[in-house]
Design a protein around this motif. Structure first.
Motif, PDB file in Angstrom:
ATOM      1  N   GLN A  69       7.494  -0.630 -59.374  1.00 56.45           N
ATOM      2  CA  GLN A  69       7.930  -2.014 -59.517  1.00 56.45           C
ATOM      3  C   GLN A  69       8.914  -2.105 -60.669  1.00 56.45           C
ATOM      4  O   GLN A  69       8.667  -1.551 -61.742  1.00 56.45           O
ATOM      5  CB  GLN A  69       6.743  -2.949 -59.780  1.00 56.45           C
ATOM      6  N   PHE A  77      -2.824  -5.491 -57.882  1.00 53.37           N
ATOM      7  CA  PHE A  77      -3.022  -4.757 -56.632  1.00 53.37           C
ATOM      8  C   PHE A  77      -4.354  -4.025 -56.785  1.00 53.37           C
ATOM      9  O   PHE A  77      -4.497  -3.144 -57.627  1.00 53.37           O
ATOM     10  CB  PHE A  77      -1.882  -3.763 -56.418  1.00 53.37           C
ATOM     11  N   LEU A 103      -3.908   5.296 -56.460  1.00 49.17           N
ATOM     12  CA  LEU A 103      -3.046   4.142 -56.218  1.00 49.17           C
ATOM     13  C   LEU A 103      -1.731   4.422 -56.919  1.00 49.17           C
ATOM     14  O   LEU A 103      -1.685   4.605 -58.139  1.00 49.17           O
ATOM     15  CB  LEU A 103      -3.695   2.866 -56.760  1.00 49.17           C
ATOM     16  N   PHE A 131       3.698   0.031 -52.903  1.00 56.08           N
ATOM     17  CA  PHE A 131       2.389   0.533 -53.317  1.00 56.08           C
ATOM     18  C   PHE A 131       1.850   1.415 -52.204  1.00 56.08           C
ATOM     19  O   PHE A 131       2.066   1.142 -51.013  1.00 56.08           O
ATOM     20  CB  PHE A 131       1.393  -0.617 -53.558  1.00 56.08           C
ATOM     21  N   GLY A 165       2.642   3.487 -57.097  1.00 51.91           N
ATOM     22  CA  GLY A 165       3.640   2.505 -56.724  1.00 51.91           C
ATOM     23  C   GLY A 165       4.841   2.503 -57.646  1.00 51.91           C
ATOM     24  O   GLY A 165       4.930   3.289 -58.594  1.00 51.91           O
ATOM     25  N   SER A 170      10.036  -2.831 -54.356  1.00 51.09           N
ATOM     26  CA  SER A 170       8.862  -2.100 -54.840  1.00 51.09           C
ATOM     27  C   SER A 170       8.012  -1.607 -53.683  1.00 51.09           C
ATOM     28  O   SER A 170       8.227  -1.976 -52.524  1.00 51.09           O
ATOM     29  CB  SER A 170       8.021  -3.007 -55.752  1.00 51.09           C
ATOM     30  N   ASN A 194       0.581  -6.328 -60.579  1.00 48.04           N
ATOM     31  CA  ASN A 194       1.539  -6.673 -59.543  1.00 48.04           C
ATOM     32  C   ASN A 194       2.439  -7.778 -60.089  1.00 48.04           C
ATOM     33  O   ASN A 194       1.946  -8.795 -60.584  1.00 48.04           O
ATOM     34  CB  ASN A 194       0.823  -7.144 -58.277  1.00 48.04           C
TER      35      ASN A 194
END
Length: 307
Positions: A32, A60, A28, A17, A30, A15, A73
């Motif tokens: 995952q 996060f 933000l 970010f 990311g 993953s 997260n």
């Protein structure tokens, strides 16, 4: 600092970010477990004297001033991070195109300890304020001459990089009909050819430059006439000054604009100062910002017919 800037990136095998500024909004982003994440601040955020704090636990979290944005997260650990930019291979792998941060960073800590960088690229000590301007931009209009040149100073010189699919457009021109006669000049695209005009003289390129590729031009106007160089090739073909120009707004990318003002001979113009008066997005540019439809509907272009 501009309205687009890369701030922070961290990853592991599964993953990542990242935190960046996009058109003034803090983002933000990311991934995952193959799930894409994106959170954006409700308001625009200024980078001027701004303090950011990133914390990674069950969530996060990015704090800026008294506000924050966050995302879930999945309990993954991150051991390394990047500040201000990324190597090209990481950008490509994660499809990250935002421009690198250009500005000053101070008091950088991790777990309450001062950070020691493993490697730096494009980083210098101190804070040279004169070099913090935005050097590239997406442009939706012509550049005003009065922004670049000193009144009644000759010769007038300008050089810049550009890329566009515009066939008929004014790249550089006087702000108004009432501008000084010393500023009576224009750089334009006419059917893809570059035209450089001043008073009764016009230089015309012998090839088209509306191909979407990066090109570099240097133009000079003075007592000895006009000089135009495109991609290290001198343009020698002269035409009468009354060339049929269809005008239109320039839509494309520009970078590293040098105007040879006495105080800026070795420094490209800061394009961010034009954001209040010119239709421009300083900081970074890609042709994907311009729809193909825009180029098809400019003067002199034929729009495909539907059947």
């Amino acid at each position: 600092p501009g309205t687009d800037a890369f701030l922070f990136f961290t990853e592991n095998e599964e993953s990542y970010f990242c935190v960046f500024l996009e058109r003034g909004f803090l983002v933000l982003r990311g991934r995952q477990a193959n799930k894409e994440l994106r959170v954006q601040s409700p308001d625009q955020v200024s980078l001027s004297d701004q303090q950011f704090a990133v914390s990674i636990a069950d969530r996060f979290v990015v704090r800026y001033g008294t506000k924050q944005i966050s995302a879930d997260n999945a309990g993954t650990n991150f051991r390394r991070f990047y500040v201000g930019g990324l190597p090209a291979w990481l950008r490509q792998r994660n499809n990250l195109t935002v421009t690198s941060f250009r500005g000053c960073v101070g008091r950088l800590t991790a777990n309450a300890e001062t950070v020691e960088y493993n490697r730096t690229i494009g980083v210098t000590g101190g804070c040279p304020v004169s070099l913090l301007g935005m050097r590239a931009a997406a442009l939706y209009s012509s550049l005003p001459v009065d922004f670049l040149f000193v009144l009644n100073q000759e010769p007038i010189r300008v050089s810049l990089g550009f890329r566009s699919f515009s066939r008929h457009a004014v790249l550089l021109s006087s702000i108004s009909e009432g501008s000084s006669s010393a500023h009576d000049l224009q750089l334009s695209l006419a059917d893809g050819f570059i035209l450089f005009r001043r008073h009764n003289s016009t230089l015309v390129s012998d090839k088209r430059y509306s191909d979407g590729a990066w090109h570099h031009l240097s133009a000079e106007a003075g007592p000895k006439g006009l000089r135009l160089n495109i991609d290290n090739v001198n343009v020698l073909q002269e035409r009468p000054s009354r060339v049929n120009l269809q005008g239109g707004k320039f839509k494309g990318c520009i970078s590293n604009v040098y105007s040879w003002r006495p105080e800026q001979r070795l420094t490209p113009a800061d394009l961010s100062v034009l954001s209040q008066t010119t239709d421009i997005i300083p900081g970074w540019c890609g042709l994907h910002l311009f729809s193909h439809e825009e180029f098809l509907t400019e003067p002199g272009s034929e729009k495909p017919q539907k059947h």
